[in-house]
Design an enzyme around this catalytic site. Structure first.
Site, PDB file in Angstrom:
ATOM      1  N   ASP A 196       0.955  -1.265   0.058  1.00  0.00           N
ATOM      2  CA  ASP A 196      -0.095   0.081  -0.062  1.00  0.00           C
ATOM      3  C   ASP A 196       0.798   1.259  -0.188  1.00  0.00           C
ATOM      4  O   ASP A 196       1.146   1.713   0.910  1.00  0.00           O
ATOM      5  CB  ASP A 196      -0.943   0.044   1.292  1.00  0.00           C
ATOM      6  CG  ASP A 196      -2.116   1.029   1.266  1.00  0.00           C
ATOM      7  OD1 ASP A 196      -2.211   1.812   0.157  1.00  0.00           O
ATOM      8  OD2 ASP A 196      -2.413   1.222   2.396  1.00  0.00           O
ATOM      9  N   ASP A 199      -4.627   0.005  -6.146  1.00  0.00           N
ATOM     10  CA  ASP A 199      -4.392   0.342  -4.569  1.00  0.00           C
ATOM     11  C   ASP A 199      -5.241  -0.588  -3.884  1.00  0.00           C
ATOM     12  O   ASP A 199      -5.848  -0.296  -2.795  1.00  0.00           O
ATOM     13  CB  ASP A 199      -4.960   1.671  -4.494  1.00  0.00           C
ATOM     14  CG  ASP A 199      -4.673   2.378  -3.073  1.00  0.00           C
ATOM     15  OD1 ASP A 199      -3.928   1.747  -2.451  1.00  0.00           O
ATOM     16  OD2 ASP A 199      -5.460   3.338  -2.622  1.00  0.00           O
ATOM     17  N   GLU A 236      -2.481  10.386  -0.968  1.00  0.00           N
ATOM     18  CA  GLU A 236      -3.665   9.635  -0.785  1.00  0.00           C
ATOM     19  C   GLU A 236      -4.118   9.187   0.516  1.00  0.00           C
ATOM     20  O   GLU A 236      -5.074   9.401   0.997  1.00  0.00           O
ATOM     21  CB  GLU A 236      -3.442   8.424  -1.614  1.00  0.00           C
ATOM     22  CG  GLU A 236      -4.951   7.537  -1.872  1.00  0.00           C
ATOM     23  CD  GLU A 236      -5.296   6.521  -0.690  1.00  0.00           C
ATOM     24  OE1 GLU A 236      -6.484   6.010  -0.368  1.00  0.00           O
ATOM     25  OE2 GLU A 236      -4.283   6.280   0.055  1.00  0.00           O
ATOM     26  N   GLU A 237      -2.898   8.787   1.506  1.00  0.00           N
ATOM     27  CA  GLU A 237      -3.266   8.479   2.715  1.00  0.00           C
ATOM     28  C   GLU A 237      -3.800   9.352   3.514  1.00  0.00           C
ATOM     29  O   GLU A 237      -4.744   8.907   4.374  1.00  0.00           O
ATOM     30  CB  GLU A 237      -2.095   7.882   3.190  1.00  0.00           C
ATOM     31  CG  GLU A 237      -1.305   6.452   2.510  1.00  0.00           C
ATOM     32  CD  GLU A 237      -2.531   5.201   2.670  1.00  0.00           C
ATOM     33  OE1 GLU A 237      -3.484   5.548   3.448  1.00  0.00           O
ATOM     34  OE2 GLU A 237      -2.131   4.270   2.269  1.00  0.00           O
TER      35      GLU A 237
END
Length: 462
Positions: A293, A355, A327-328
């Site tokens: 990830d 993802d 993104e996180e």
């Protein structure tokens, strides 16, 4: 008339068989190249073991930007560039610490980690009684009288009955993302959340918590506890509801810093104004090295363009790889990319995101019109020899979501999901848990889908 009709039908059938054979040959070539001359594993090895966890705004994230841009430059693409984007910079600080206290002097340590975006505890930590709840609704039912001055322990497990583990995750993650903000409204002094993990182990799993518009002075520290730790805490509370829980977090939110989306493209030969995107997010959490990830998704996306070139295919449309930043804990990269696309009047017709880890690919999910989905279903047989033919309705991915408009097809690679949440956002999301062949199969499946979507002009420019 009957003879003419039969003749035309046979000609169409012959044409379809020939086209199908061409597609089968091209996809076979893509898979052969991916499995014998693939670059994904080497790229991921460097990202994971030479750079490590790539938390947004960190030195490692900057190193990842420079490394992946250099690799894209080496592929002989038509254009490679960096797209500036301001990102949040949250730092974990020194390792977190927690214990249960049955009575003065009798303590048991438990594994925790701060949730991304959490405020720190006071310098001496937080110690208080614990209230266990299963949901945000239960928290509201208890109200301030039962919550004030205590630590709220959210202990709703992911639903193990669901074969789709992403659905199980979706059914449990609100306690992590919203728990601290909601508990603070009732006077809680801290929040502990059961890790989003289907197995019992000692690894706490981080992830974002969101305080929304809650004033900074009212925000409370939030941490994840491992699933084994959650079971232990829950059992102990049943035996002694008056136990105390202590935890100390040293995290801090700093000023935003500049980072970049990394972008490269092959210009389309006949429809260069129509853009197809393939991508993943370059940032990761900091506990592991972000191999699944989403290092896997990034190197698979880079590999799509390399495999297309290596196979000799010349795309009609512009094929663009985008490695999104943040993104996180913010989605700033995905939003910035979509915003710039609008400003520049770009016509995006297709976007594919990886993802969901580097495990064995099973198929894809699609957000599209009915007619486009029917076209996609007609390609399933081409993916059946590679066991990647599960085509379903669903979302494409968080980073490509902001591109959504009428006419565009959004797609997400869907690998086998059973092992994913054992690593997701945890210290064991590391390179050693990625299988080279599974990673390469995912890149080949993605390349094959991009090839078909380009050849048959899936989606429509707006």
């Amino acid at each position: 008339m009957i003879r003419i009709t039969i003749t035309l039908f046979l000609m169409l059938q012959i044409h379809n068989v020939a086209a199908q054979t061409d597609d089968e040959k091209q996809i076979r070539t893509i898979y052969d190249l991916a499995l014998t001359k693939g670059k994904t594993y080497g790229w991921l090895n460097y990202l994971s073991n030479q750079i490590g966890g790539r938390l947004s705004g960190s030195v490692q994230a900057e190193q990842a930007v420079n490394y992946t841009k250099a690799q894209l430059d080496s592929l002989g693409l038509d254009k490679v560039w960096l797209q500036p984007v301001m990102v949040p910079k949250w730092v974990r600080g020194t390792p977190e610490f927690a214990y249960l206290e049955n009575k003065p002097g009798y303590t048991s340590n438990v594994p925790i980690c701060a949730l991304g975006g959490s405020v720190a505890t006071p310098p001496g930590g937080v110690k208080a009684e614990v209230v266990e709840v299963k949901s945000l609704e239960e928290l509201e039912t208890l109200g301030r009288d039962k919550i004030q001055g205590k630590i709220v322990f959210f202990n709703r497990p992911m639903d193990a009955r669901l074969l789709n583990t992403f659905r199980a995750y979706g059914g449990a993650v609100d306690q992590r993302s919203k728990g601290a903000a909601e508990a603070a409204k009732y006077g809680a002094v801290g929040v502990i959340v059961r890790s989003m993990n289907l197995r019992l182990d000692d690894n706490p799993h981080t992830g974002s918590t969101n305080y929304g518009d809650l004033p900074e002075k009212d925000r409370i520290p939030a941490a994840a506890i491992s699933t084994n730790g959650a079971e232990f805490l829950s059992t102990t509370l049943k035996l002694n509801p008056k136990i105390l829980f202590y935890f100390k977090l040293n995290c801090k939110q700093l000023e935003d810093v500049q980072s970049y989306n990394v972008i490269g493209e092959i210009k389309g030969s006949t429809r260069p104004e129509e853009v197809m995107v393939v991508g993943g997010h370059l940032d990761s959490w900091d506990l592991g090295d972000g191999a699944h990830d989403d290092g896997a998704g990034c190197v698979q996306s880079m590999e799509v363009l390399r495999l297309l070139k290596l196979s000799g295919y010349k795309p009609k449309r512009t094929i663009r790889v985008v490695l999104f930043m943040n993104e996180e804990n913010g989605l700033r990269g995905g939003r910035k990319y979509a915003s710039e696309a609008d400003i520049n009047g770009e016509k995006h017709v297709f976007a594919l995101e990886s993802d969901a880890g580097g495990f064995t690919p099973r198929g894809f999910s699609f957000d599209s019109s009915e007619s486009d989905f029917n076209t996609l279903l007609s390609w399933k047989q081409l993916f059946e020899p590679y066991h990647s033919a599960e085509f379903t309705r669903g979302g494409g991915g968080a980073d490509i979501g902001p591109l959504k408009k009428p006419g565009i097809v959004l797609a997400g690679l869907r690998p086998d999901s059973q092992r994913y949440f054992a690593h997701h956002h945890a210290q064991n999301d590391t390179f050693e848990h990625v299988n080279r062949r599974e990673l390469e199969l995912g890149a080949a499946a993605m390349t094959s889908l991009i090839y078909l979507a380009d050849k048959y002009e899936l989606g429509s420019a707006q």
